[in-house]
Design an enzyme around this catalytic site. Sequence first.
Site, PDB file in Angstrom:
ATOM      1  NE  ARG A 141      69.553  20.700  90.558  1.00  0.00           N
ATOM      2  CZ  ARG A 141      70.763  20.815  91.066  1.00  0.00           C
ATOM      3  NH1 ARG A 141      71.819  21.101  90.290  1.00  0.00           N
ATOM      4  NH2 ARG A 141      70.981  20.645  92.343  1.00  0.00           N
ATOM      5  N   GLY A 142      69.017  24.086  92.001  1.00  0.00           N
ATOM      6  CA  GLY A 142      70.022  24.378  93.017  1.00  0.00           C
ATOM      7  C   GLY A 142      69.754  25.796  93.512  1.00  0.00           C
ATOM      8  CB  ALA A 143      69.366  27.145  96.940  1.00  0.00           C
TER       9      ALA A 143
ATOM     10  NE  ARG B 190      62.226  23.657  92.297  1.00  0.00           N
ATOM     11  CZ  ARG B 190      63.276  22.848  92.503  1.00  0.00           C
ATOM     12  NH1 ARG B 190      64.445  23.128  91.946  1.00  0.00           N
ATOM     13  NH2 ARG B 190      63.165  21.771  93.252  1.00  0.00           N
TER      14      ARG B 190
ATOM     15  CG  ASP C 275      67.196  23.765  98.465  1.00  0.00           C
ATOM     16  OD1 ASP C 275      67.781  22.684  98.695  1.00  0.00           O
ATOM     17  OD2 ASP C 275      67.117  24.271  97.333  1.00  0.00           O
TER      18      ASP C 275
ATOM     19  CG  ASN D  10      69.904  19.905 100.962  1.00  0.00           C
ATOM     20  OD1 ASN D  10      70.008  20.800 100.114  1.00  0.00           O
ATOM     21  ND2 ASN D  10      70.603  18.796 100.867  1.00  0.00           N
ATOM     22  CE  LYS D  11      66.367  17.764  95.593  1.00  0.00           C
ATOM     23  NZ  LYS D  11      64.988  18.176  95.180  1.00  0.00           N
TER      24      LYS D  11
HETATM   25  O1  MRU Z   1      65.550  20.328  93.557  1.00  0.00           O
HETATM   26  P1  MRU Z   1      66.935  20.889  93.406  1.00  0.00           P
HETATM   27  O2  MRU Z   1      67.795  20.092  92.514  1.00  0.00           O
HETATM   28  O3  MRU Z   1      66.908  22.351  93.072  1.00  0.00           O
HETATM   29  O4  MRU Z   1      67.540  20.753  94.868  1.00  0.00           O
HETATM   30  C1  MRU Z   1      68.845  21.168  95.093  1.00  0.00           C
HETATM   31  C2  MRU Z   1      69.315  20.911  96.460  1.00  0.00           C
HETATM   32  O5  MRU Z   1      68.615  20.387  97.301  1.00  0.00           O
HETATM   33  C3  MRU Z   1      70.688  21.401  96.820  1.00  0.00           C
HETATM   34  O6  MRU Z   1      71.260  20.593  97.786  1.00  0.00           O
HETATM   35  C4  MRU Z   1      70.582  22.834  97.370  1.00  0.00           C
HETATM   36  O7  MRU Z   1      69.869  23.659  96.497  1.00  0.00           O
HETATM   37  C5  MRU Z   1      71.896  23.425  97.619  1.00  0.00           C
HETATM   38  S1  MRU Z   1      72.692  23.742  96.100  1.00  0.00           S
HETATM   39  C6  MRU Z   1      74.119  24.505  96.244  1.00  0.00           C
END
Ligand code: MRU
Length: 374
Positions: A75-77, A118, A264, A274-275
């Site tokens: 996970r994470g963009a 996603r 994201d 973002n999250k």
């Molecule tokens: O749902 P996730 O864990 O994939 O969400 C991740 C985030 O919101 C991060 O802040 C974002 O992807 C930036 S990661 C470098």
Amino acid sequence: MREQRKELCASLNEKLFLCPEIHPETPALNEIRPILWDNGTLKLLDQTRLPAEQAIVYLNDYRGAVAAIRDMQVRGAPAIGVTAAYAVVMAAKELPTDDRTVFLNALREAGDVINAARPTAVNLQWAVRRMIEVAESETEMGRVNERLLAEAKTIQAEDEAINRRMGDFGKELMPDGGSVLTHCNTGALATSAFGTALGVIRAGWEAGRRFQVFNTETRPFLQGARLTSWEFQQLGIPATLMVDSAAGIMMQRGEISCVITGADRIAANGDTANKIGTYSLAVLAKENGIPFYVAAPTSTVDLSLASGDEIEIEQRAGEEVTHFRGAPTAPVGVEAINPAFDVTPHRYITAIVTESGVVRSPYVESLKLAVAGS
Ligand code: MRU
């Protein structure tokens, strides 16, 4: 000494995903690389099992990679972008290459399946598009798989280099003697290595700036508590964990000098998805006169969207809110809503750190230049 270090890295590789051969010049023992392509197998550090266990997911087909993205083992963009690129490699390997049109159509279909894993992080679609374009540009079908693998490796290596560049630009924003609040996980685990917002914090720390780090637990998936706290421990950077809802009192009492998060998807006007919880932090920061920074590569900028209103917000299963690892945290049968992201309007964002530099309002212009300069 270097040989000894390499050996140690190799023995720890399965544990901490250290990979000195990817970056021979920085074989730091605490370098975390969550995605490894190993001779036809994609190995992921399973982020649903951290911090209790450092387990590896072994993937040999693209459907498995789609499931790993959907279930947030990765996970994470940026990290899902890199994984998506390798998923295209695996999809292509399954296809006969004798008819170019048939091959390309089937690859585009697989690309659609990968894209659907996603919806919010644009890096996923960005990586799939980049990979499909490589396949489309190759007329020699005997070479297409090799070209795709090379491109996926390039995307992965570029991501780390970009993060280090963002760290260089962003470290000046880190308040020597102050304190920084971050949200979710934006470190090596969310990328190829080094991280975005966490990378900026790390770069500030490595540049000798000393500041207190606070990180939110990030309900409901606990990326902050499980992953960010773990990463800071690996890096040896002291960080204090707090519940998401402590942000208000911490800012009001002067305990936070600045906030930095990842992103994201960033619309052309700077509105940033973002999250979930990021928007609340940004509003609180503005209310309390605290700078709010975003760190993201330009692959996260989606110039095709005029504003954040157009960003699709992923809705995840209510069970993530009512349960943790299968154990109920709410009465059985209770209904829960679980938007995974929110959108922070650009007016709350003091600056965005990209690999082209630190950009500020008006974002319509500065982001366009950053994307062109990347
Ligand atoms: O749902 P996730 O864990 O994939 O969400 C991740 C985030 O919101 C991060 O802040 C974002 O992807 C930036 S990661 C470098």
